[in-house]
Design an enzyme around this catalytic site. Structure first.
Site, mmCIF file in Angstrom:
data_model
loop_
_atom_site.group_PDB
_atom_site.id
_atom_site.type_symbol
_atom_site.label_atom_id
_atom_site.label_comp_id
_atom_site.label_asym_id
_atom_site.label_seq_id
_atom_site.Cartn_x
_atom_site.Cartn_y
_atom_site.Cartn_z
ATOM 1 N N GLU A 17 2.310 18.816 29.030
ATOM 2 C CA GLU A 17 3.170 19.170 28.581
ATOM 3 C C GLU A 17 3.084 19.320 27.550
ATOM 4 O O GLU A 17 3.294 18.440 26.284
ATOM 5 C CB GLU A 17 3.677 17.748 28.962
ATOM 6 C CG GLU A 17 4.588 17.145 30.682
ATOM 7 C CD GLU A 17 5.607 16.230 30.704
ATOM 8 O OE1 GLU A 17 6.164 15.706 30.027
ATOM 9 O OE2 GLU A 17 6.217 16.248 31.796
ATOM 10 N N TYR A 68 11.961 16.985 36.556
ATOM 11 C CA TYR A 68 12.183 16.094 36.739
ATOM 12 C C TYR A 68 13.942 16.207 36.989
ATOM 13 O O TYR A 68 14.611 15.754 37.292
ATOM 14 C CB TYR A 68 12.234 14.642 35.356
ATOM 15 C CG TYR A 68 10.917 14.180 35.581
ATOM 16 C CD1 TYR A 68 10.576 12.431 35.846
ATOM 17 C CD2 TYR A 68 9.834 14.831 34.561
ATOM 18 C CE1 TYR A 68 9.170 12.981 36.527
ATOM 19 C CE2 TYR A 68 8.664 14.875 34.559
ATOM 20 C CZ TYR A 68 8.084 13.419 35.675
ATOM 21 O OH TYR A 68 6.789 12.563 35.425
ATOM 22 N N ASN A 76 5.538 20.627 35.487
ATOM 23 C CA ASN A 76 6.164 18.563 35.596
ATOM 24 C C ASN A 76 7.672 18.920 36.176
ATOM 25 O O ASN A 76 8.265 19.859 34.933
ATOM 26 C CB ASN A 76 6.142 17.669 34.359
ATOM 27 C CG ASN A 76 4.495 17.515 34.710
ATOM 28 O OD1 ASN A 76 3.918 18.100 35.678
ATOM 29 N ND2 ASN A 76 4.078 16.709 33.582
ATOM 30 N N ARG A 92 -4.094 12.605 40.012
ATOM 31 C CA ARG A 92 -4.351 13.075 38.725
ATOM 32 C C ARG A 92 -4.525 12.171 37.843
ATOM 33 O O ARG A 92 -3.389 11.113 37.349
ATOM 34 C CB ARG A 92 -2.784 14.437 38.726
ATOM 35 C CG ARG A 92 -2.613 14.371 37.442
ATOM 36 C CD ARG A 92 -1.104 15.313 37.171
ATOM 37 N NE ARG A 92 -1.416 16.539 35.798
ATOM 38 C CZ ARG A 92 -0.414 16.371 35.239
ATOM 39 N NH1 ARG A 92 0.315 14.910 35.885
ATOM 40 N NH2 ARG A 92 -0.184 16.297 33.799
ATOM 41 N N GLU A 99 3.745 16.456 38.179
ATOM 42 C CA GLU A 99 5.099 15.449 38.829
ATOM 43 C C GLU A 99 6.327 15.776 38.690
ATOM 44 O O GLU A 99 6.483 16.496 38.280
ATOM 45 C CB GLU A 99 5.172 14.999 36.586
ATOM 46 C CG GLU A 99 3.458 14.690 35.543
ATOM 47 C CD GLU A 99 4.344 14.431 34.604
ATOM 48 O OE1 GLU A 99 5.021 13.712 34.276
ATOM 49 O OE2 GLU A 99 2.307 13.663 34.214
ATOM 50 N N HIS A 144 -3.432 14.539 27.590
ATOM 51 C CA HIS A 144 -2.184 13.970 27.870
ATOM 52 C C HIS A 144 -1.958 12.609 26.444
ATOM 53 O O HIS A 144 -1.579 11.496 27.190
ATOM 54 C CB HIS A 144 -2.261 13.314 29.424
ATOM 55 C CG HIS A 144 -1.272 12.865 29.093
ATOM 56 N ND1 HIS A 144 -0.167 13.511 30.667
ATOM 57 C CD2 HIS A 144 0.294 12.472 29.003
ATOM 58 C CE1 HIS A 144 0.669 13.099 31.226
ATOM 59 N NE2 HIS A 144 1.599 12.245 30.213
HETATM 60 O O1 IFM Z 1 5.591 9.500 31.496
HETATM 61 C C1 IFM Z 1 6.266 10.489 31.631
HETATM 62 C C2 IFM Z 1 4.592 11.926 32.115
HETATM 63 O O2 IFM Z 1 3.615 10.889 30.442
HETATM 64 C C3 IFM Z 1 4.804 12.607 31.372
HETATM 65 N N1 IFM Z 1 5.895 13.127 31.807
HETATM 66 C C4 IFM Z 1 6.839 12.713 31.991
HETATM 67 C C5 IFM Z 1 6.828 11.449 32.163
HETATM 68 C C6 IFM Z 1 8.332 10.463 32.293
HETATM 69 O O3 IFM Z 1 8.854 10.281 31.341
#
Ligand code: IFM
Length: 482
Positions: free
Chosen positions: A165, A296, A294, A76, A370, A120
């Site tokens: 995002e 985290y 994405n 990606r 992600e 992006h």
């Molecule tokens: O590095 C970033 C990415 O560009 C977009 N999503 C979160 C990642 C980590 O912060």
């Protein structure tokens, strides 16, 4: 115990143009908003920029050799808009296009499917000078750009992703200003929300007009998993308020062709939303083949009395929560062992969002575009570590004799891959997982101080160095199992 993933599940790695390419002055590229932002003192914690990054512009063949070794089925990547259309006259820059053609061809030759994000975050500076995302024209220019990419790259691309995002673009870029272009204006951030949605819809239409209705289209959202501190009505209302601006502002228009009336009501002190034109919601609501997620960490919130916070001088609110219309929402400090980003670790959040999305949109496949974690890594010497030769004479894809032992990143990876499997077991329709990131890279406002890569980059030499997490990911990808 071995847990197998469904046949055809895609394992991939992810990066983004400004974070890895470098070569910002080469082959006709003009500045993006990130070049301008990085040049302003105090914006990037280590004072750096994407000028050199991982030099993938020159080393892409090396990185593809590395991905081949990892056994991933997809890469990606994103395209830098200012390489393709460097000037306001709209003329296409052949050299910029050629770079991506070489990259895409090499991926295809190596059996790695390109998943291409059109945007992006590296908006051409000339478009920001004309108003950026708060201006409607940017969405129209985006559609032109999408058509150019579709014509140029055609069927080399497996899956197109309109935006990465948009939450970050709208809120970090135009509300709390910690990202480029560094604007702090609630009303502009909501106009940006709408124009990003519009760009998404117009972009899909433009690509499909060039390549046909069957072209695989997606968008990547960093949907927030927000939990209420308690089940009190006030805390649940705070959670709902956060959810509206974090998630519903994208899901509603893109997947249902509507903004939840609560969003408009809750932000009427900020804007009247008159930037929504007749026909916009139909344009935004386009069929999607897959939704990228994405993920985290999670966020915990509770009710706050808006009267106790000055909405006018809302600096503290903006720092803990980038979104507008959050006066009644207090974000709680994250708990447990935090990653180097200061984010909590809650793999169940990934499971929950995948299950919930599949419950709401059962016919829409999902991919985790992600997931990963940053830690303060150290390099160890180890004679037993074997390197990999690069594709050209004298190139070394990964150096021998050195490795990063990163048990925390490995544990995070294991836990989150397991969470994806749990989600599938609970009925989620998930068809891929992309590790963020293939390489350590330019982490936006944190510069190079945060390392997310499963492969280390020595920024002095541009050598790539194994981390244990890459070797772990190699096992997972090659075996389609954990
Ligand atoms: O590095 C970033 C990415 O560009 C977009 N999503 C979160 C990642 C980590 O912060």
């Amino acid at each position: 115990m071995t847990i197998r993933f469904p046949e055809g599940f895609t394992w991939g790695t992810a990066t983004a143009s400004y974070q890895v390419e470098g070569a910002i002055h080469e082959d006709g590229r003009t500045p993006s908003i990130w070049d301008t932002f990085c040049a302003k003192p105090g914006t990037i914690s280590d004072g750096s920029s994407g000028e050199f990054a991982c030099d993938q512009y020159h080393r892409y063949r090396n990185d593809i050799a590395l991905m081949k070794e990892l056994g991933v089925g997809a890469y990606r990547l994103s395209v830098a808009w200012p390489r393709i259309i460097p000037n306001p006259d709209g003329e296409v820059n052949r050299k910029g296009v050629d770079y991506y053609l070489r990259l895409l061809d090499d991926l295809c030759d190596n059996g790695i499917k390109p998943v291409v994000t059109l945007y992006h975050w590296d908006l051409p500076q000339y478009l920001e000078d004309r108003g950026g995302w708060p201006a409607r024209d940017t969405a129209l220019r985006y559609a032109d750009y999408a058509a150019v990419l579709a014509r140029a790259f055609g069927d080399r691309v497996d899956t197109w992703t309109t935006l990465n995002e948009p939450w970050c673009t709208a809120y970090l870029g135009y509300c709390n200003g910690v990202h480029a272009p560094g604007v702090r204006d609630d009303a502009k951030s909501l106009a940006a929300v709408h124009h990003l949605n519009l760009a998404h819809g117009l972009g899909i239409q433009a690509v499909r007009a060039e390549l046909g209705e069957k072209t695989r289209m997606s968008v990547t959202l960093n949907l927030q998993v927000t939990r209420a501190a308690t089940n009190s009505p006030a805390d649940l209302a705070a959670r709902r308020r956060a959810d509206l601006f974090a998630n519903e502002v994208w899901l509603g228009p893109m997947l249902e062709g509507r903004y939840d009336p609560e969003i408009l009501e809750a932000s009427k002190h900020i804007t009247d939303w008159s930037f929504i034109h007749d026909g916009d919601l139909e344009a935004i609501h386009q069929p999607l083949d897959v939704l990228g997620i994405n993920y985290y960490s999670t966020t915990y919130v509770r009710h706050r009395d808006p009267a106790q916070t000055s909405v006018k001088s809302d600096k503290p609110i903006k720092h803990e929560n980038a979104m507008p219309a959050q006066e009644s929402v207090e974000t709680l400090p994250p708990e447990g062992e935090l990653t180097a980003m200061g984010w909590n670790q809650e793999p169940e959040g990934l499971r929950d969002i995948l299950v919930e999305l599949s419950r709401c949109y059962p016919s829409l496949p999902l991919m985790v575009t992600e997931n990963g974690s940053a830690w303060d890594d150290e390099v160890a010497e180890d004679d037993t570590v074997t390197g990999i030769a690069g594709p050209e004479e004298g190139m070394i894809a990964v150096v021998p004799g050195r490795i990063v032992h990163d048990p925390k990143r490995v544990a995070y990876l294991n836990a989150h891959v397991n969470a994806v499997h749990d989600a599938i077991d609970q009925g989620a329709n998930v068809n891929g997982y992309y590790a963020w990131s293939l390489l350590d890279n330019f982490e936006w406002a944190f510069g190079y101080s945060k390392r997310f890569g499963i492969v280390r980059v020595d920024y002095d030499t541009q050598e790539r160095i194994w981390k244990d997490s890459a070797l772990r990911f190699r096992d997972i990808a090659r075996n389609n199992a954990i």
